[in-house]
Scaffold this motif. Sequence first.
Motif, PDB file in Angstrom:
ATOM      1  N   ASP A  50       0.824  -1.222   0.000  1.00 21.62           N
ATOM      2  CA  ASP A  50       0.000   0.000   0.000  1.00 21.62           C
ATOM      3  C   ASP A  50       0.852   1.264   0.000  1.00 21.62           C
ATOM      4  N   ASP A  51       2.059   1.160   0.601  1.00 23.29           N
ATOM      5  CA  ASP A  51       2.928   2.342   0.697  1.00 23.29           C
ATOM      6  C   ASP A  51       3.859   2.473  -0.498  1.00 23.29           C
ATOM      7  N   ASP A  52       3.805   1.502  -1.410  1.00 21.06           N
ATOM      8  CA  ASP A  52       4.749   1.521  -2.533  1.00 21.06           C
ATOM      9  C   ASP A  52       4.153   2.262  -3.725  1.00 21.06           C
ATOM     10  N   VAL A  53       3.696   3.480  -3.450  1.00 23.20           N
ATOM     11  CA  VAL A  53       3.096   4.327  -4.486  1.00 23.20           C
ATOM     12  C   VAL A  53       3.713   5.722  -4.357  1.00 23.20           C
ATOM     13  N   ALA A  60      13.615   5.253   3.732  1.00 19.83           N
ATOM     14  CA  ALA A  60      14.574   4.151   3.933  1.00 19.83           C
ATOM     15  C   ALA A  60      14.460   3.110   2.814  1.00 19.83           C
ATOM     16  N   TRP A  61      13.256   2.893   2.306  1.00 20.39           N
ATOM     17  CA  TRP A  61      13.095   1.964   1.165  1.00 20.39           C
ATOM     18  C   TRP A  61      13.810   2.529  -0.055  1.00 20.39           C
ATOM     19  N   GLN A  62      13.565   3.816  -0.318  1.00 25.54           N
ATOM     20  CA  GLN A  62      14.167   4.436  -1.506  1.00 25.54           C
ATOM     21  C   GLN A  62      15.683   4.421  -1.414  1.00 25.54           C
ATOM     22  N   ALA A  63      16.202   4.695  -0.212  1.00 31.01           N
ATOM     23  CA  ALA A  63      17.661   4.710  -0.030  1.00 31.01           C
ATOM     24  C   ALA A  63      18.247   3.327  -0.312  1.00 31.01           C
ATOM     25  N   LEU A  64      17.564   2.281   0.143  1.00 34.82           N
ATOM     26  CA  LEU A  64      18.046   0.919  -0.119  1.00 34.82           C
ATOM     27  C   LEU A  64      18.024   0.631  -1.622  1.00 34.82           C
ATOM     28  N   ALA A  96      13.844  -4.169  -1.824  1.00 32.58           N
ATOM     29  CA  ALA A  96      14.708  -3.801  -2.952  1.00 32.58           C
ATOM     30  C   ALA A  96      14.234  -4.398  -4.271  1.00 32.58           C
ATOM     31  N   SER A  97      13.370  -5.398  -4.207  1.00 29.52           N
ATOM     32  CA  SER A  97      12.909  -6.080  -5.427  1.00 29.52           C
ATOM     33  C   SER A  97      11.708  -5.409  -6.077  1.00 29.52           C
ATOM     34  N   ARG A  98      11.172  -4.395  -5.437  1.00 29.98           N
ATOM     35  CA  ARG A  98       9.912  -3.784  -5.891  1.00 29.98           C
ATOM     36  C   ARG A  98      10.101  -2.316  -6.220  1.00 29.98           C
TER      37      ARG A  98
END
Length: 187
Positions: A50-53, A60-64, A96-98
Motif C-alpha cells: 500500500d505504501d509503494d506508491v 529508507a526503502w528508496q535509499a536501499l 529492494a525487489s519492488r
Amino acid sequence: MGTRDVAVFVGSLRRDSFNRKMATVLAGLAPDELRLGIVEIGQLPLYNQDDDVAGKVPPAWQALRDRVKAADAVLFVTPEYNRSVPGVLKNAIDVASRPYGQSAFDGKPGAVISVSPGAIGGFGANHHLRQMMVFLNVPMLQQPEAYVGGAASLFDDKGNLTNPATREFLGKFMQAFAAWIERNGKT
Ligand SMILES: Cc1cc2nc3c(=O)[nH]c(=O)nc-3n(C[C@H](O)[C@H](O)[C@H](O)COP(=O)(O)O)c2cc1C
C-alpha cells in the motif's frame, strides 16, 4: 579491471553477530578491486505494498533501492533462522525487489555465505536465498559454496578470523566472486 562496488547484506541485527564479523573479515580478504560496503537493513519499515506508491514510499526503502541499483554486485552473509532466511533479510530483499518490474537486483551478480554456530553451516538459509535470487535474475556464484559452521569458535575477541585454513578458503571464495562479477556483471 576497475573497482567493483559490492553491496553486502548481513542477515542479523545482533550486536555481536558472527555474520557481521564475517562480513568485516571478508572485506579484508577480498581482492583489491572489490570494495565491500555493508547495507544497513535494520531500520527498514516492513514492506507494505500500500505504501509503494508515489508520494508514500518510505525514505529508507528508496535509499536501499538506490544503494543496490548503484552497486556492481551483491553479497549476502546470513545466519539461518528455522532452516530459512531471517525475516529481516527477507524484508530487505522484498523492499529492494519492488515495485514490480523495477527490481534493484536485476542482472547483478551475487554470492552467498551462510554462517552458523551449528554444524550444517546454514545450508537451509543459503539455498532459500538462492531460490529467491533465481526469480530476481541474480546470477549467483555456484562454486565454491560457503556453508560456515562452528562460528562460535572462529573469531577472537577482536573479531579476527584466526583459523588459517578458513581464511584461505574465504580468500579463494572472494577471488572466485571477483572473477564471477567480471564474467557476469555489466561492463
Ligand atoms: C529465531 C531463530 C532461529 C534459529 N534457527 C536456526 C537454524 O535453523 N539453524 C541454525 O543453524 N541456527 C539457528 N539459530 C541460531 C543462529 O544460528 C545463531 O543465533 C547465530 O548466532 C545467528 O547469527 P549471528 O551470530 O550472525 O546473529 C536460530 C536463531 C534464532 C534467533
